[in-house]
Design a protein around this motif. Structure first.
Motif, PDB file in Angstrom:
ATOM      1  N   SER A   7      15.508  -6.192 -25.855  1.00 56.67           N
ATOM      2  CA  SER A   7      15.852  -6.435 -24.450  1.00 56.67           C
ATOM      3  C   SER A   7      14.772  -7.261 -23.751  1.00 56.67           C
ATOM      4  N   ILE A   8      13.611  -7.400 -24.395  1.00 54.75           N
ATOM      5  CA  ILE A   8      12.528  -8.211 -23.842  1.00 54.75           C
ATOM      6  C   ILE A   8      12.817  -9.676 -24.138  1.00 54.75           C
ATOM      7  N   ARG A   9      12.631 -10.493 -23.138  1.00 50.47           N
ATOM      8  CA  ARG A   9      12.860 -11.932 -23.281  1.00 50.47           C
ATOM      9  C   ARG A   9      12.172 -12.458 -24.542  1.00 50.47           C
ATOM     10  N   ASN A  10      12.838 -13.333 -25.270  1.00 49.44           N
ATOM     11  CA  ASN A  10      12.344 -14.028 -26.464  1.00 49.44           C
ATOM     12  C   ASN A  10      12.387 -13.196 -27.747  1.00 49.44           C
ATOM     13  N   ARG A  48       3.501 -11.272 -42.565  1.00 48.51           N
ATOM     14  CA  ARG A  48       2.611 -12.434 -42.634  1.00 48.51           C
ATOM     15  C   ARG A  48       2.278 -12.887 -41.210  1.00 48.51           C
ATOM     16  N   PRO A  49       0.988 -13.047 -40.885  1.00 51.77           N
ATOM     17  CA  PRO A  49       0.616 -13.478 -39.529  1.00 51.77           C
ATOM     18  C   PRO A  49       1.166 -14.872 -39.215  1.00 51.77           C
ATOM     19  N   HIS A  50       1.687 -15.027 -38.032  1.00 49.28           N
ATOM     20  CA  HIS A  50       2.213 -16.315 -37.608  1.00 49.28           C
ATOM     21  C   HIS A  50       1.944 -16.483 -36.119  1.00 49.28           C
ATOM     22  N   PHE A  51       1.186 -17.510 -35.785  1.00 52.67           N
ATOM     23  CA  PHE A  51       0.768 -17.711 -34.404  1.00 52.67           C
ATOM     24  C   PHE A  51       1.950 -17.818 -33.444  1.00 52.67           C
ATOM     25  N   ILE A  52       2.990 -18.520 -33.827  1.00 47.49           N
ATOM     26  CA  ILE A  52       4.135 -18.684 -32.920  1.00 47.49           C
ATOM     27  C   ILE A  52       4.753 -17.320 -32.602  1.00 47.49           C
ATOM     28  N   GLY A  53       4.888 -16.471 -33.606  1.00 48.39           N
ATOM     29  CA  GLY A  53       5.424 -15.130 -33.361  1.00 48.39           C
ATOM     30  C   GLY A  53       4.583 -14.357 -32.369  1.00 48.39           C
ATOM     31  N   TYR A  54       3.264 -14.510 -32.493  1.00 47.14           N
ATOM     32  CA  TYR A  54       2.363 -13.819 -31.575  1.00 47.14           C
ATOM     33  C   TYR A  54       2.521 -14.350 -30.156  1.00 47.14           C
ATOM     34  N   TYR A  55       2.506 -15.668 -29.983  1.00 51.10           N
ATOM     35  CA  TYR A  55       2.554 -16.136 -28.600  1.00 51.10           C
ATOM     36  C   TYR A  55       3.937 -15.992 -27.992  1.00 51.10           C
ATOM     37  N   VAL A  56       4.990 -15.950 -28.812  1.00 46.38           N
ATOM     38  CA  VAL A  56       6.328 -15.640 -28.305  1.00 46.38           C
ATOM     39  C   VAL A  56       6.332 -14.218 -27.738  1.00 46.38           C
ATOM     40  N   LEU A  57       5.669 -13.309 -28.435  1.00 47.81           N
ATOM     41  CA  LEU A  57       5.545 -11.932 -27.951  1.00 47.81           C
ATOM     42  C   LEU A  57       4.801 -11.895 -26.622  1.00 47.81           C
ATOM     43  N   VAL A  58       3.677 -12.583 -26.546  1.00 42.42           N
ATOM     44  CA  VAL A  58       2.894 -12.606 -25.309  1.00 42.42           C
ATOM     45  C   VAL A  58       3.731 -13.163 -24.153  1.00 42.42           C
ATOM     46  N   GLY A  63       7.531 -12.164 -19.367  1.00 43.41           N
ATOM     47  CA  GLY A  63       8.809 -12.603 -18.800  1.00 43.41           C
ATOM     48  C   GLY A  63       8.952 -14.107 -18.728  1.00 43.41           C
ATOM     49  N   ARG A  64       8.221 -14.820 -19.575  1.00 46.45           N
ATOM     50  CA  ARG A  64       8.208 -16.280 -19.556  1.00 46.45           C
ATOM     51  C   ARG A  64       8.948 -16.837 -20.770  1.00 46.45           C
ATOM     52  N   PRO A  65       9.440 -18.079 -20.674  1.00 42.71           N
ATOM     53  CA  PRO A  65      10.064 -18.711 -21.841  1.00 42.71           C
ATOM     54  C   PRO A  65       9.067 -18.798 -22.997  1.00 42.71           C
ATOM     55  N   TRP A  66       9.557 -18.721 -24.224  1.00 43.41           N
ATOM     56  CA  TRP A  66       8.671 -18.694 -25.389  1.00 43.41           C
ATOM     57  C   TRP A  66       7.810 -19.937 -25.490  1.00 43.41           C
ATOM     58  N   ASN A  67       8.297 -21.082 -25.022  1.00 35.25           N
ATOM     59  CA  ASN A  67       7.553 -22.338 -25.161  1.00 35.25           C
ATOM     60  C   ASN A  67       6.773 -22.711 -23.907  1.00 35.25           C
ATOM     61  N   ASP A  68       6.485 -21.733 -23.066  1.00 35.98           N
ATOM     62  CA  ASP A  68       5.793 -21.976 -21.801  1.00 35.98           C
ATOM     63  C   ASP A  68       4.272 -22.001 -21.962  1.00 35.98           C
ATOM     64  N   CYS A  69       3.790 -21.730 -23.139  1.00 40.18           N
ATOM     65  CA  CYS A  69       2.351 -21.626 -23.394  1.00 40.18           C
ATOM     66  C   CYS A  69       1.799 -22.994 -23.793  1.00 40.18           C
ATOM     67  N   LYS A  70       0.840 -23.492 -23.012  1.00 38.27           N
ATOM     68  CA  LYS A  70       0.308 -24.836 -23.270  1.00 38.27           C
ATOM     69  C   LYS A  70      -1.184 -24.901 -22.944  1.00 38.27           C
ATOM     70  N   GLY A  71      -1.812 -25.937 -23.413  1.00 41.48           N
ATOM     71  CA  GLY A  71      -3.182 -26.264 -23.038  1.00 41.48           C
ATOM     72  C   GLY A  71      -4.192 -25.171 -23.305  1.00 41.48           C
ATOM     73  N   SER A  72      -5.036 -24.934 -22.305  1.00 42.05           N
ATOM     74  CA  SER A  72      -6.133 -23.974 -22.470  1.00 42.05           C
ATOM     75  C   SER A  72      -5.613 -22.549 -22.666  1.00 42.05           C
ATOM     76  N   GLU A  73      -4.482 -22.236 -22.069  1.00 44.44           N
ATOM     77  CA  GLU A  73      -3.899 -20.903 -22.262  1.00 44.44           C
ATOM     78  C   GLU A  73      -3.514 -20.705 -23.734  1.00 44.44           C
ATOM     79  N   LYS A  74      -2.918 -21.727 -24.322  1.00 45.17           N
ATOM     80  CA  LYS A  74      -2.525 -21.641 -25.729  1.00 45.17           C
ATOM     81  C   LYS A  74      -3.756 -21.559 -26.627  1.00 45.17           C
ATOM     82  N   LYS A  75      -4.786 -22.283 -26.276  1.00 45.99           N
ATOM     83  CA  LYS A  75      -6.031 -22.241 -27.045  1.00 45.99           C
ATOM     84  C   LYS A  75      -6.644 -20.837 -26.992  1.00 45.99           C
TER      85      LYS A  75
END
Length: 116
Positions: A7-10, A48-58, A63-75
């Motif tokens: 029920s959680i987004r993404n 298996r660890p996968h960065f995309i899976g982790y940041y999709v969870l975050v 409550g943000r779109p999965w691809n909303d992570c960019k720049g310094s936040e993504k780093k």
């Protein structure tokens, strides 16, 4: 009543199954643990660890779109992910550990010490 993890987004059915294997059975439990602890628990189940899976969870927990992570936040998230991954240990009773033991693949720290 508890809401399902999906029920959680993404987060879909596959992620919900990973959470179930890690002992996380509801969206409320996942939110209470937070992304870092939840992902660490998921890794303990031999996922298996996968960065995309982790940041999709975050992003989902925020409550943000999965691809909303960019720049310094993504780093910064990548640095958190790398720490979680570095500290991850597979539970000794996991299926993967059992299979590795059965074929003699795992070694102990003592086996890695140089010969004198």
């Amino acid at each position: 009543m508890s809401d399902p993890v999906s029920s959680i987004r993404n987060l879909g059915p596959a992620f919900e199954q990973s959470c179930t294997r890690a002992g996380i059975h509801s969206a409320q439990e996942l939110r209470a643990l937070g992304a870092d602890e939840a992902y660490a628990r998921i890794l303990q189940t031999s996922v298996r660890p996968h960065f995309i899976g982790y940041y999709v969870l975050v992003m989902g927990l925020q409550g943000r779109p999965w691809n909303d992570c960019k720049g310094s936040e993504k780093k910064a998230l990548r640095e958190r992910f790398d720490k979680i991954k570095a500290n991850a240990t597979v539970a000794p009773d996991s299926q993967l550990a059992a299979e590795l033991d059965a074929i003699g693949v795992r070694v102990s720290a003592a086996d890695l010490k140089p010969q004198s």
